[in-house]
Design a protein around this motif. Structure first.
Motif, short mmCIF file in Angstrom:
data_model
loop_
_atom_site.label_atom_id
_atom_site.label_comp_id
_atom_site.label_asym_id
_atom_site.label_seq_id
_atom_site.Cartn_x
_atom_site.Cartn_y
_atom_site.Cartn_z
N LYS A 417 0.89 -1.28 -0.25
CA LYS A 417 -0.13 -0.05 0.09
C LYS A 417 0.87 1.09 0.08
O LYS A 417 2.03 1.27 0.16
CB LYS A 417 -1.12 0.05 1.05
N ASN A 418 0.32 2.30 -0.42
CA ASN A 418 1.08 3.44 -0.63
C ASN A 418 1.25 4.49 0.72
O ASN A 418 0.94 5.41 1.04
CB ASN A 418 0.24 4.62 -1.59
N SER A 419 2.02 3.77 1.58
CA SER A 419 2.19 4.12 2.95
C SER A 419 4.04 4.10 3.19
O SER A 419 4.53 3.51 2.60
CB SER A 419 1.69 3.37 4.08
N PHE A 420 4.25 4.86 4.07
CA PHE A 420 5.67 5.20 4.45
C PHE A 420 6.23 3.88 4.87
O PHE A 420 7.41 3.45 4.50
CB PHE A 420 5.78 6.03 5.49
N THR A 421 5.43 3.02 5.94
CA THR A 421 5.91 1.91 6.59
C THR A 421 6.11 0.70 5.39
O THR A 421 6.94 0.03 5.44
CB THR A 421 5.23 1.52 7.51
N ASP A 422 5.15 0.80 4.44
CA ASP A 422 5.33 -0.17 3.34
C ASP A 422 6.36 0.00 2.44
O ASP A 422 7.04 -0.88 1.57
CB ASP A 422 3.76 -0.56 2.61
N LEU A 423 6.76 1.46 2.31
CA LEU A 423 7.96 1.56 1.40
C LEU A 423 9.21 1.00 2.24
O LEU A 423 10.31 0.47 1.68
CB LEU A 423 8.13 2.98 1.22
N VAL A 424 9.33 1.10 3.70
CA VAL A 424 10.37 0.55 4.59
C VAL A 424 10.38 -0.98 4.31
O VAL A 424 11.26 -1.50 3.79
CB VAL A 424 10.20 0.71 5.90
N ARG A 425 9.27 -1.55 4.28
CA ARG A 425 9.02 -3.02 4.02
C ARG A 425 9.43 -3.42 2.59
O ARG A 425 10.25 -4.32 2.33
CB ARG A 425 7.64 -3.56 4.52
N TYR A 426 9.27 -2.62 1.60
CA TYR A 426 9.53 -2.97 0.06
C TYR A 426 11.19 -2.96 0.01
O TYR A 426 11.58 -3.83 -0.67
CB TYR A 426 8.90 -2.10 -0.73
N ILE A 427 11.79 -2.01 0.64
CA ILE A 427 13.01 -1.57 0.52
C ILE A 427 13.83 -2.96 1.16
O ILE A 427 14.79 -3.60 0.83
CB ILE A 427 13.86 -0.30 1.19
N ARG A 428 13.15 -3.35 2.37
CA ARG A 428 13.86 -4.59 3.14
C ARG A 428 13.67 -5.68 2.41
O ARG A 428 14.70 -6.45 2.35
CB ARG A 428 13.32 -4.51 4.49
N ASN A 429 12.57 -6.01 1.65
CA ASN A 429 12.30 -7.28 1.25
C ASN A 429 13.15 -7.24 -0.21
O ASN A 429 13.75 -8.26 -0.41
CB ASN A 429 11.04 -7.55 0.90
N THR A 430 13.65 -6.28 -0.91
CA THR A 430 14.15 -6.16 -2.07
C THR A 430 15.68 -6.44 -1.77
O THR A 430 16.12 -7.24 -2.26
CB THR A 430 14.00 -4.69 -2.58
N HIS A 431 15.96 -5.68 -0.52
CA HIS A 431 17.64 -6.05 -0.10
C HIS A 431 17.64 -7.39 0.39
O HIS A 431 18.60 -8.11 -0.13
CB HIS A 431 17.82 -5.10 1.07
N ALA A 432 16.78 -7.93 0.97
CA ALA A 432 16.97 -9.31 1.50
C ALA A 432 16.86 -10.38 0.40
O ALA A 432 17.54 -11.34 0.44
CB ALA A 432 15.93 -9.86 2.49
N HIS A 433 16.18 -10.21 -0.80
CA HIS A 433 15.91 -11.07 -1.75
C HIS A 433 16.56 -10.59 -3.05
O HIS A 433 15.97 -10.84 -4.27
CB HIS A 433 14.55 -11.34 -1.81
N PHE A 434 17.62 -9.94 -2.96
CA PHE A 434 17.76 -8.95 -4.21
C PHE A 434 18.46 -10.02 -5.35
O PHE A 434 18.10 -9.94 -6.53
CB PHE A 434 19.18 -8.33 -3.79
N ASP A 435 19.17 -10.99 -4.79
CA ASP A 435 19.75 -12.17 -5.91
C ASP A 435 18.44 -12.83 -6.48
O ASP A 435 18.69 -13.63 -7.42
CB ASP A 435 20.59 -13.21 -5.10
N GLU A 436 17.29 -12.94 -6.05
CA GLU A 436 16.22 -13.51 -6.49
C GLU A 436 15.22 -12.87 -7.48
O GLU A 436 14.59 -13.18 -8.12
CB GLU A 436 15.42 -14.28 -5.37
N LYS A 437 15.68 -11.26 -7.43
CA LYS A 437 15.08 -10.35 -8.55
C LYS A 437 15.35 -10.60 -10.06
O LYS A 437 16.20 -11.35 -9.90
CB LYS A 437 15.16 -9.12 -7.84
N PRO A 438 14.36 -10.43 -10.64
CA PRO A 438 14.56 -10.36 -12.26
C PRO A 438 15.87 -9.77 -12.63
O PRO A 438 16.05 -8.95 -12.23
CB PRO A 438 13.31 -9.89 -12.91
#
Length: 528
Positions: A417-438
């Motif tokens: 969702k378009n909230s500040f905390t979800d942006l934090v969560r998105y960055i965290r998940n992207t960093h944690a699973h970076f190698d799995e990204k396209p």
């Protein structure tokens, strides 16, 4: 023809020899040594390049490294107290400063007569006396951060002098030079530095009269009557250091426009500094992190300025990896549920969402929620909540989810969702699973740490300072130790060599241009 060429080469040789080796040398006898200085190698106002020559027991001269020789003629009309204050205090304070990489080293001093005038001679380390601003455009942000850290360590060394503390009182660009090898920045010129005698309340018994340079002193130092405790004097040096840091990161600009006198008046009137030169730099991803630091350092309230330790802890000094990992660690604070039993329930209320500050609670709200219901009841937003929401959505934009989807082509972003905390969560998940990204998405980000930081810092430049200020008071002890430790230039040590290389290359290129120009000039003159 050959004779002409031979004559030309002889003329060029003689000229280059004159250019490179001819100098005017003066010698001052000091005991068993000689202080030699060269008047054609001017470093400043009656400051010259020189050296000290001692003699071995066999009479053989033993020259030391290149040094700076400062000459000060004593005004005979001054009283002994005035002479001590104007000349000898600088020497005494310089002697008390122990060796430090970021403070110009005192070597020796003596008094003599030059042209029948009593003169004080002060010998210190020789630094690169080219103006600091001539080097700044070639430095990367990481290089400038090294300068910032070194300035902090040097100033802290001065402030921690035993048995009595010393304030520099005249920090400005001309009193900060690079070492000859280009690896360290040096604080120089203790001409108006002051050692303070403090009473049992750590209060200065007397200190009057303006000291410093117009446009480079704190507002509280602009008045003539300044009986302050030492903390105030330390914080005045912090203010000047803030101006100097601004100068470094803007390649020679000042946060107050106008002449030195105009700047002085603006500071004295406690006008707000202008950070537009930093804000308008589109390539500077850390600009709002720096502004956060400078706002504190350039506060007109001395008590609000950070000490050296706080500056060295500030997130502006962190590297990219540390900043991205901090964002990831913040997710555990925003994700902590109120009820541990409901920890697996995705929609369970979070601790900060219920019991946090207004700013923390509003971080969970997306833009659409401003005019929607909360917990199935119509929520009446308070003025404080609305302001907090407006500020958050200034930071993350109208729709960060849409922006991420368009720029990174990440279909998974739609689940946020378009909230500040979800942006934090998105960055965290992207960093944690970076190698799995396209692969296409990874290519757009560039790398897991630096690439990710540059992407999110450029698209959400005020995000990180706001996040840190939301969480800093709730950090657990292990995170305080991890993130609030003093930064040093060790993390950026590989960049140190880059500063040295840039200065060396600049000097070599300049010398080469001079020699080529001289040769061309004489060729044209000879065949004219």
């Amino acid at each position: 023809m050959c004779e002409r060429i031979a004559g030309l080469l002889t003329a060029v040789s003689i000229f280059l020899r004159y250019l490179l080796f001819t100098f005017t040398e003066y010698s001052i006898r000091d005991g068993d040594s000689e202080i030699i200085y060269y008047t054609n190698k001017v470093l400043g106002d009656r400051v010259y390049e020189g050296r000290i020559v001692t003699h071995s027991i066999f009479g053989k001269p033993i020259p030391q490294d290149k040094l700076a020789v400062k000459l000060r003629t004593i005004n005979g009309s001054l009283s002994k107290e005035e002479i001590d204050g104007k000349y000898w205090n600088e020497i005494e304070n310089a002697i008390k400063l122990l060796a430090h990489d970021n403070v110009a080293r005192y070597v020796r001093h003596c008094s003599c007569y030059l042209s029948n005038e009593p003169t004080v001679v002060i010998v210190t380390d020789l630094c690169n006396h080219e103006k600091l601003e001539t080097h700044l455009p070639g430095f990367l942000v990481e290089d400038k951060k090294i300068l910032l850290l070194q300035l902090c360590h040097g100033l802290n060394h001065i402030h921690q002098t035993n048995p009595k503390p010393i304030a520099h009182r005249d920090l400005k660009p001309s009193n900060v030079l690079l070492s000859l090898d280009g690896k360290n920045i040096k604080i120089i010129d203790f001409g108006i530095s002051k050692e303070f005698a403090l009473d049992e309340n750590k209060t200065i018994t007397k200190s009057t009269g303006f000291s410093g340079t117009l446009g480079w002193v704190a507002s509280e130092m602009c008045s003539n009557d300044r009986s302050k405790n030492f903390e105030a004097w330390v914080k005045a040096d912090i203010y000047s250091l803030g101006l100097l840091i601004y100068f470094i990161f803007t390649n020679g600009q000042h946060p107050y426009q106008g002449s030195p006198a105009v700047r002085h008046v603006k500071i004295q009137n406690k006008e707000k500094p202008n950070f537009s030169a930093i804000e308008n730099d589109e390539e500077f991803h850390d600009k709002y992190l720096l502004i956060d630091l400078l706002k504190a350092m350039l506060s007109h309230e001395p008590a609000d300025r950070p000490g050296i330790t706080k500056i060295l802890q500030h997130f502006f000094t962190w590297n990219e990896e540390k900043k991205v990992i901090f964002i990831s660690d913040c997710q555990q604070y925003f994700g902590q549920p109120c009820d541990e039993v409901k920890i697996l329930r995705r929609k369970a209320k979070r601790q900060l969402e219920i019991n946090g500050t207004v700013e923390q609670r509003m971080a969970y709200i997306d833009r659409e929620s401003i005019n929607s219901s909360v917990d199935s009841e119509k929520h009446v937003w308070t003025e404080e909540e609305r302001k907090a929401l407006e500020r958050i959505h200034e930071i993350i934009g109208e729709d960060w989810v849409k922006l991420i989807k368009e720029k990174l082509e990440d279909p998974r972003s739609e689940s946020y969702k378009n909230s500040f905390t979800d942006l934090v969560r998105y960055i965290r998940n992207t960093h944690a699973h970076f190698d799995e990204k396209p692969e296409k998405m990874k290519a757009k980000l560039g790398s897991r740490n630096k690439g990710m930081w540059n992407f999110f810092a450029s698209n959400f430049p005020e995000f990180f300072p706001h996040l840190f200020n939301l969480i800093k008071n709730d950090l657990k002890e292990d995170h305080k130790e991890k993130y609030l430790a003093e930064s040093s230039s060790h993390e950026l040590s590989e960049k140190n060599g880059m500063i040295d290389d840039k200065i060396h290359n600049y000097f070599s290129f300049s010398v080469m241009l001079v020699i080529i120009a001289v040769i061309i000039h004489y060729i044209l003159w000879y065949f004219a």
